[in-house]
Design a protein around this motif. Structure first.
Motif, PDB file in Angstrom:
ATOM      1  N   SER A 209       0.850  -1.192   0.000  1.00  0.00           N
ATOM      2  CA  SER A 209       0.000   0.000   0.000  1.00  0.00           C
ATOM      3  C   SER A 209       0.880   1.234   0.000  1.00  0.00           C
ATOM      4  CB  SER A 209      -0.920   0.018   1.226  1.00  0.00           C
ATOM      5  OG  SER A 209      -1.806  -1.068   1.195  1.00  0.00           O
ATOM      6  N   LEU A 210       0.375   2.297  -0.570  1.00  0.00           N
ATOM      7  CA  LEU A 210       1.142   3.540  -0.628  1.00  0.00           C
ATOM      8  C   LEU A 210       1.151   4.221   0.729  1.00  0.00           C
ATOM      9  CD1 LEU A 210      -0.034   5.135  -3.998  1.00  0.00           C
ATOM     10  CD2 LEU A 210       2.186   4.153  -3.497  1.00  0.00           C
ATOM     11  N   PRO A 211       2.215   4.937   1.046  1.00  0.00           N
ATOM     12  CA  PRO A 211       2.225   5.722   2.284  1.00  0.00           C
ATOM     13  C   PRO A 211       1.237   6.880   2.186  1.00  0.00           C
ATOM     14  CG  PRO A 211       4.181   6.182   0.961  1.00  0.00           C
ATOM     15  CD  PRO A 211       3.484   5.043   0.299  1.00  0.00           C
ATOM     16  N   ALA A 212       0.861   7.415   3.342  1.00  0.00           N
ATOM     17  CA  ALA A 212      -0.060   8.547   3.362  1.00  0.00           C
ATOM     18  C   ALA A 212       0.561   9.745   2.652  1.00  0.00           C
ATOM     19  CB  ALA A 212      -0.407   8.907   4.807  1.00  0.00           C
ATOM     20  N   GLU A 213      -0.297  10.626   2.178  1.00  0.00           N
ATOM     21  CA  GLU A 213       0.107  11.859   1.499  1.00  0.00           C
ATOM     22  C   GLU A 213       0.794  11.601   0.164  1.00  0.00           C
ATOM     23  OE1 GLU A 213      -0.957  14.676   2.647  1.00  0.00           O
ATOM     24  OE2 GLU A 213      -1.734  13.730   4.448  1.00  0.00           O
ATOM     25  N   THR A 214       0.544  10.448  -0.456  1.00  0.00           N
ATOM     26  CA  THR A 214       1.127  10.179  -1.776  1.00  0.00           C
ATOM     27  C   THR A 214       0.291  10.846  -2.852  1.00  0.00           C
ATOM     28  OG1 THR A 214       2.012   8.063  -1.056  1.00  0.00           O
ATOM     29  CG2 THR A 214       1.771   8.376  -3.419  1.00  0.00           C
ATOM     30  N   VAL A 215       0.968  11.439  -3.841  1.00  0.00           N
ATOM     31  CA  VAL A 215       0.264  12.053  -4.968  1.00  0.00           C
ATOM     32  C   VAL A 215       0.748  11.406  -6.264  1.00  0.00           C
ATOM     33  CG1 VAL A 215      -0.144  14.265  -3.841  1.00  0.00           C
ATOM     34  CG2 VAL A 215       1.957  13.943  -5.147  1.00  0.00           C
ATOM     35  N   LEU A 216      -0.174  11.299  -7.212  1.00  0.00           N
ATOM     36  CA  LEU A 216       0.146  10.820  -8.556  1.00  0.00           C
ATOM     37  C   LEU A 216       0.434  12.032  -9.423  1.00  0.00           C
ATOM     38  CD1 LEU A 216       0.150   8.702 -10.899  1.00  0.00           C
ATOM     39  CD2 LEU A 216      -2.314   9.118 -11.089  1.00  0.00           C
ATOM     40  N   ILE A 217       1.587  12.016 -10.076  1.00  0.00           N
ATOM     41  CA  ILE A 217       1.942  13.111 -10.981  1.00  0.00           C
ATOM     42  C   ILE A 217       1.562  12.672 -12.388  1.00  0.00           C
ATOM     43  CG2 ILE A 217       3.776  14.614 -11.823  1.00  0.00           C
ATOM     44  CD1 ILE A 217       5.266  14.065  -9.213  1.00  0.00           C
ATOM     45  N   ALA A 218       0.490  13.260 -12.906  1.00  0.00           N
ATOM     46  CA  ALA A 218      -0.024  12.874 -14.218  1.00  0.00           C
ATOM     47  C   ALA A 218       0.927  13.310 -15.325  1.00  0.00           C
ATOM     48  CB  ALA A 218      -1.413  13.470 -14.429  1.00  0.00           C
ATOM     49  N   LYS A 219       0.620  12.864 -16.528  1.00  0.00           N
ATOM     50  CA  LYS A 219       1.476  13.160 -17.677  1.00  0.00           C
ATOM     51  C   LYS A 219       1.591  14.657 -17.922  1.00  0.00           C
ATOM     52  CE  LYS A 219       2.272  11.466 -22.398  1.00  0.00           C
ATOM     53  NZ  LYS A 219       1.690  10.673 -23.509  1.00  0.00           N
ATOM     54  N   ASN A 220       0.497  15.401 -17.605  1.00  0.00           N
ATOM     55  CA  ASN A 220       0.517  16.858 -17.803  1.00  0.00           C
ATOM     56  C   ASN A 220       1.053  17.621 -16.597  1.00  0.00           C
ATOM     57  OD1 ASN A 220      -1.517  16.571 -15.947  1.00  0.00           O
ATOM     58  ND2 ASN A 220      -3.148  17.423 -17.236  1.00  0.00           N
ATOM     59  N   GLY A 221       1.549  16.899 -15.574  1.00  0.00           N
ATOM     60  CA  GLY A 221       2.141  17.537 -14.399  1.00  0.00           C
ATOM     61  C   GLY A 221       1.183  17.757 -13.246  1.00  0.00           C
ATOM     62  N   ALA A 222      -0.112  17.486 -13.450  1.00  0.00           N
ATOM     63  CA  ALA A 222      -1.086  17.675 -12.377  1.00  0.00           C
ATOM     64  C   ALA A 222      -0.829  16.677 -11.249  1.00  0.00           C
ATOM     65  CB  ALA A 222      -2.499  17.499 -12.914  1.00  0.00           C
ATOM     66  N   GLU A 223      -1.055  17.125 -10.011  1.00  0.00           N
ATOM     67  CA  GLU A 223      -0.854  16.278  -8.838  1.00  0.00           C
ATOM     68  C   GLU A 223      -2.204  15.862  -8.271  1.00  0.00           C
ATOM     69  OE1 GLU A 223       1.716  18.076  -6.009  1.00  0.00           O
ATOM     70  OE2 GLU A 223       3.400  18.286  -7.411  1.00  0.00           O
ATOM     71  N   ILE A 224      -2.384  14.556  -8.100  1.00  0.00           N
ATOM     72  CA  ILE A 224      -3.658  14.010  -7.631  1.00  0.00           C
ATOM     73  C   ILE A 224      -3.394  13.155  -6.401  1.00  0.00           C
ATOM     74  CG2 ILE A 224      -5.665  12.609  -8.250  1.00  0.00           C
ATOM     75  CD1 ILE A 224      -4.874  13.103 -11.212  1.00  0.00           C
ATOM     76  N   PRO A 225      -3.985  13.488  -5.257  1.00  0.00           N
ATOM     77  CA  PRO A 225      -3.814  12.631  -4.072  1.00  0.00           C
ATOM     78  C   PRO A 225      -4.502  11.285  -4.293  1.00  0.00           C
ATOM     79  CG  PRO A 225      -5.432  14.356  -3.637  1.00  0.00           C
ATOM     80  CD  PRO A 225      -4.832  14.668  -4.975  1.00  0.00           C
ATOM     81  N   ILE A 226      -3.803  10.205  -3.977  1.00  0.00           N
ATOM     82  CA  ILE A 226      -4.340   8.861  -4.221  1.00  0.00           C
ATOM     83  C   ILE A 226      -4.011   7.941  -3.063  1.00  0.00           C
ATOM     84  CG2 ILE A 226      -4.154   9.022  -6.749  1.00  0.00           C
ATOM     85  CD1 ILE A 226      -1.605   7.304  -6.516  1.00  0.00           C
ATOM     86  N   ASP A 227      -4.738   6.831  -3.019  1.00  0.00           N
ATOM     87  CA  ASP A 227      -4.284   5.688  -2.222  1.00  0.00           C
ATOM     88  C   ASP A 227      -4.466   4.446  -3.086  1.00  0.00           C
ATOM     89  OD1 ASP A 227      -6.932   5.026  -2.163  1.00  0.00           O
ATOM     90  OD2 ASP A 227      -7.193   5.239  -0.019  1.00  0.00           O
ATOM     91  N   ASP A 228      -3.791   3.371  -2.735  1.00  0.00           N
ATOM     92  CA  ASP A 228      -3.813   2.215  -3.621  1.00  0.00           C
ATOM     93  C   ASP A 228      -3.414   0.951  -2.877  1.00  0.00           C
ATOM     94  OD1 ASP A 228      -1.065   2.196  -3.237  1.00  0.00           O
ATOM     95  OD2 ASP A 228      -0.628   1.741  -5.316  1.00  0.00           O
TER      96      ASP A 228
END
Length: 509
Positions: A209-228
């Motif tokens: 599982s991902l640690p807390a406060e992880t963000v996905l950096i999309a191809k266009n540079g946008a940051e999206i908070p996620i869990d997985d």
């Protein structure tokens, strides 16, 4: 087997008849016999057989391979080629139509039967597999979470539409690329790169599982908070062949949590403001009474002094006036002392070596007359050879005076006040412990508020001496400055204040 329908495509009538006889001998149903490519297509569309035996060389413009190709466009049925030709060109053309068998004439009956059974079984399994694949594809494409899979070399093999939307990568562009390139993640606050969960799974970790406060950096540079969560894909031998990752955008959830946190903070603030407002009202009520009462008394005494009275009466009123002035000054001094203690960043203390055997008797001396007047008993238990204490004498005197004053005020006639001092060298650092006990029990519910500002135990002031409710608050602040501990307990008719002190540790800046 008896329900298996087969269409024979053969332009030689004798061969076709022989095939029919053999198939019927095996127990199959021959739905139709066609002699040309077009007729084969028509019969197949009409009969929807379970299998087609197709001769490659047919009379007319369309051969068996072309006919098989057209049949495949409309029907998902297995086709077995029966031919006398095995040249590379013919074989390559036949491969394109994905036949389920390729028998060279002449062939034996057993070969024909085995090829038919293998073709039917293989087609059944492939059909089941396609159904499962379609079901799985529909499921993965319809769920609201992103799904990415990789092979054993950490290369992306699948992405569902949600994963495409969140990462900004299309499946056709992402497949074959490293998972870290497509699923680029970092810590939301530090922006430091976070190791790919695919790599952890491929190393053998069962569930990641991902640690807390992880963000996905999309191809266009946008940051999206996620869990997985990521898990391995294994074969029948329990060997890891890849990994699958399921992740989701938690922006709304984080916003909801933050909104809830703000709501809780606002509710707490409202409660604090209500408490402060209540405290303010209590303070104003108390202060107005405690300030006005001595002033009213002083005004009456001044008026009496202005009248023609005897010198003895004048002296008595002057003494009473002095008492009320002292009472007023004590209230003002308490307020100023508490304000100073609460606002000073660094306490104004003067540490010195204190000889408690000399200090304690001097502090309690003014209370001896008071306890005799109230028919109380003040007992001092002071051991000999008591070690000195490195602390602030002025603060310690004030603490003991407030505790003794409190005990005198709330101890009934005939009651006892006991002051104990002892030295505990069994701990590091050694402790000097002073207890003030008086014979009055305070209800348990009141003990939690005993050190609150302006708080006085209801109906406990036996001598009706009044007060501001600031004394014990001042004691608590002074004890903190002396790096000590103040405790209170009440049971079995006694209330005990326990003061625990060590030598002051002075920091020189």
């Amino acid at each position: 087997m008896s329900n298996t329908k087969i269409v024979i495509v053969e332009d030689e009538a004798i061969v076709a008849k022989d095939l029919r006889n053999r198939l019927q001998k095996f127990g199959y149903m021959v739905s139709a016999v066609a002699s040309s490519g077009q007729e084969a297509i028509n019969k197949a569309l009409e009969m929807c057989p379970d299998l087609v035996l197709m001769d490659i060389r047919l009379k007319g413009q369309m051969d068996g391979i072309e006919a098989a190709h057209e049949i495949h466009k409309h029907l998902d049925i297995p086709i077995i080629y029966l031919t006398a030709y095995a040249d590379e060109k013919t074989l390559d053309r036949a491969k394109v139509t994905e036949p389920f068998g390729y028998l060279l004439k002449p062939f034996k009956e057993r070969e024909l039967q085995i090829n038919i059974e293998i073709a039917l079984t293989k087609h059944k399994l492939e059909k089941q597999l396609k159904t499962h694949q379609q079901w799985l594809s529909t499921l993965l494409n319809s769920i609201s979470d992103g799904v990415i899979s990789s092979d054993f070399e950490d290369l992306v093999t699948f992405m569902n539409p949600v994963a495409e939307s969140l990462t900004g990568w299309k499946q056709e562009d992402a497949c074959g690329r490293s998972s870290s390139e497509v699923f680029n993640i970092a810590h939301g606050e530090t922006h430091e790169s976070v190791e790919s969960p695919f790599k952890k799974v491929l190393r053998g970790e069962t569930m990641v599982s991902l640690p807390a406060e992880t963000v996905l950096i999309a191809k266009n540079g946008a940051e999206i908070p996620i869990d997985d969560s990521a898990a391995p894909i294994k074969d029948d031998q329990d060997r890891i062949t890849g990994a699958v990752l399921i992740f989701r955008d938690v922006t709304e959830r984080k916003q909801a949590m933050e909104a809830r946190q703000k709501q809780v903070e606002q509710e707490q603030l409202v409660e604090q403001l209500a408490e402060i407002n209540q405290l303010k009202n209590e303070f104003l009520n108390l202060l107005s009474h405690e300030l006005r009462s001595p002033l009213s008394n002083m005004k009456v005494m001044i008026q009496m002094l202005q009248l023609s009275i005897t010198p003895e009466e004048g002296q008595r009123y002057l003494e009473m006036l002095e008492v009320e002035c002292d009472r007023e000054m004590a209230l003002i001094n308490d307020l100023l002392d508490l304000q100073r203690l609460e606002t000073e960043a660094r306490p104004l203390i003067t540490p010195d070596v204190l000889l408690l055997e000399q200090l304690i008797p001097w502090v309690i001396e003014p209370f001896q007359v008071r306890v005799q007047k109230h028919q109380q008993t003040l007992q001092l238990n002071l051991p000999s050879n008591l070690p000195s204490l490195f602390s602030d004498g002025t603060s310690l005197e004030r603490i003991l005076a407030e505790l003794l004053n409190n005990a005198c005020k709330y101890t009934p006639p005939g009651g006892k006040i006991i002051l104990n001092i002892y030295y505990d060298s069994s701990e590091i650092p050694p402790k000097t412990i002073i207890t003030v006990r008086n014979s009055l029990e305070i209800p348990t519910a009141e003990l939690s508020r005993i050190f609150d500002k302006f708080y006085r135990v209801p109906n406990a002031d036996i001598w009706n001496q009044g007060g501001t409710g600031l004394g014990l608050s001042i004691v608590q602040k002074l004890v903190e400055q002396l790096q000590g501990i103040i405790q209170v307990e009440s049971s079995e008719g006694w209330t005990t204040f326990r003061l625990i002190l060590t030598d002051l540790v002075v920091t020189i800046s």
